[in-house]
Design an enzyme around this catalytic site. Structure first.
Site, PDB file in Angstrom:
ATOM      1  N   ASN A 198      -2.749   0.659   4.151  1.00 32.65           N
ATOM      2  CA  ASN A 198      -3.129   1.239   5.448  1.00 32.65           C
ATOM      3  C   ASN A 198      -4.337   2.183   5.344  1.00 32.65           C
ATOM      4  OD1 ASN A 198      -1.989   3.388   4.119  1.00 32.65           O
ATOM      5  ND2 ASN A 198      -0.544   3.934   5.716  1.00 32.65           N
ATOM      6  N   LYS A 199      -4.906   2.337   4.166  1.00 34.52           N
ATOM      7  CA  LYS A 199      -5.985   3.317   4.000  1.00 34.52           C
ATOM      8  C   LYS A 199      -7.348   2.696   4.333  1.00 34.52           C
ATOM      9  CE  LYS A 199      -3.345   6.735   2.777  1.00 34.52           C
ATOM     10  NZ  LYS A 199      -2.018   6.143   2.974  1.00 34.52           N
ATOM     11  N   ILE A 200      -8.398   3.522   4.299  1.00 32.88           N
ATOM     12  CA  ILE A 200      -9.718   3.071   4.762  1.00 32.88           C
ATOM     13  C   ILE A 200     -10.230   1.902   3.921  1.00 32.88           C
ATOM     14  CG2 ILE A 200     -10.954   4.905   3.498  1.00 32.88           C
ATOM     15  CD1 ILE A 200     -12.846   4.952   6.036  1.00 32.88           C
TER      16      ILE A 200
END
Ligand SMILES: Cc1ncc(COP(=O)(O)O)c(C=O)c1O
Length: 389
Positions: free
Chosen positions: A220-222
């Site tokens: 879910n991170k950048i």
């Protein structure tokens, strides 16, 4: 009624930004392109999918160069990076580590793994992250530096060893001022930069202000490596120790298995690192697109009664997760209910750590802002709208 209309309008606004009318819009989806697929396939074809091969070194070099950190050491996930960073920061069983109650549980779990326990101070309402004033006020009221040069909590008679602020939703804490308070109180500063890769404060990357920093590459991170993390530090000795500890403390030898301490199997596999190298190539572009999305949301919210969370003064945020404030908890819950029912994924902040069973016994300062923000904040879908590269 008024608020129901707001929920419907918000859903329409989010849907129009993503050009998706019927499917569920997630909070933060990973984005992959041809380059990512080729990188993973190439790693498979090379046979170097585990701990051997150039991918891990390349990924570490790319992250170090991007953030300006002297050294970067890849780990299986951000939690492992935090755990090792705390150990290398000298956190011992029985110590206390100051952090914020508004965080993902991994921050506190990592503290717990070391045998220490969290001590919660408040956040600032604009940064959503640990407040230097709250930190300073707590220490003035409850701590003292004793003859051993360490900071002691007078109430619990435990050493407060370190401070672990987290840059919430990607928005930088006032980390320069937190660093100054830590220096005054002989605390080791370690940053939980899991959410804030690419965020700057006063022109410098989050995760590089403390003795050590930890980044996450969860899905879910950048950018993502599926699962993965990174320890950042400017200290070569600590970087070497980090690499040693995360690779089962194995001593180099042509064929013998020699381990000189109890280590961890925390090294990032090369398969994930190959993906990380490809994802790093899109980071700058994604940062621009995420900032444009945030501007767009901000303009939309400016026409409503609901404040949109902007980057704090002095910061350049990665706007990992966009968010806005409702007027109270009931309204927050109604909007969450309505928007999720209409297929737009919105989320509250995490349940504050001091209200979770495993950490309810931990010492706390005043947490007024944490409670206030938690009751009101709603996170919005924040993926990069245009996929593929
Ligand atoms: C604030 C914070 N700390 C730590 C972590 C842990 O990272 P990971 O999931 O890679 O273990 C995350 C995210 O997942 C996070 O949001």
């Amino acid at each position: 009624m008024e608020q129901k209309r707001f929920s419907r309008q918000l859903v329409a606004a989010v849907r129009s930004r993503y050009g998706i009318q019927d499917a569920v819009i997630p909070l933060h989806a990973p984005s992959f392109g041809v380059r990512d697929r080729e990188a993973v396939l190439e790693a498979i074809d090379s046979g170097f999918v585990s701990s051997v091969g150039r991918h891990v070194d390349d990924f570490e070099a790319a992250v170090a160069s991007f953030t300006g950190a002297g050294f970067a050491v890849a780990t299986v996930n951000g939690t492992a990076a935090l755990h090792v960073a705390l150990l290398l920061g000298g956190v011992h069983p029985g110590d206390e580590v100051i952090t914020q109650t508004i965080t993902f549980v991994a921050t506190c779990n990592a503290i717990h793994y070391t045998g220490a326990r969290p001590l919660f101070v408040d956040i600032d309402r604009d940064t959503l992250s640990l407040s230097p004033e709250s930190l300073s006020l707590f220490l003035d009221a409850h701590a003292e530096i004793r003859d051993d040069g360490l900071c002691w909590n007078r109430d619990t008679n435990r050493v407060i060893r370190a401070c672990l602020p987290m840059h919430t939703c990607g928005h930088p804490a006032r980390i320069d001022r937190i660093a100054a308070v830590c220096e005054r109180w002989h605390l080791v500063l370690i940053e939980d930069a899991a959410e804030s890769l690419g965020s700057l404060y006063l022109g410098r990357h989050t995760g590089t202000f403390g003795r050590l920093g930890a980044v996450s590459f969860n899905g879910n991170k950048i950018i993502t490596t599926g699962g993965g993390g990174m320890i950042l530090t400017d200290d070569e000795h600590l970087a070497r120790r980090a690499k040693h500890l995360t690779t089962t403390a194995k001593q180099p030898h042509p064929f013998l298995f020699l381990h000189d301490e109890v280590g961890f199997n925390y090294r990032l596999p090369a398969l994930n690192a190959a993906l990380g190298c490809a994802q790093m190539l899109k980071l700058e572009g994604d940062l621009e697109q995420k900032r444009a999305l945030a501007e767009d949301y901000a303009a939309w919210f400016a026409e409503t009664d609901y404040p949109f969370i902007r980057e704090p003064a002095g910061a350049r945020s990665n706007y990992w997760l966009n968010a806005f404030l409702t007027h109270d908890r009931k309204e927050r819950d109604d909007i969450l209910e309505e928007t999720n029912a209409l297929g737009v994924m919105t989320r509250p902040l995490w349940t504050p750590m001091h209200r979770l069973a495993p950490f309810a016994h931990c010492p706390c300062g005043d947490l007024t802002n944490s409670d206030w923000i938690e009751a009101r904040l709603v996170k919005l879908p924040s993926s990069v709208p245009v996929h593929g590269h």
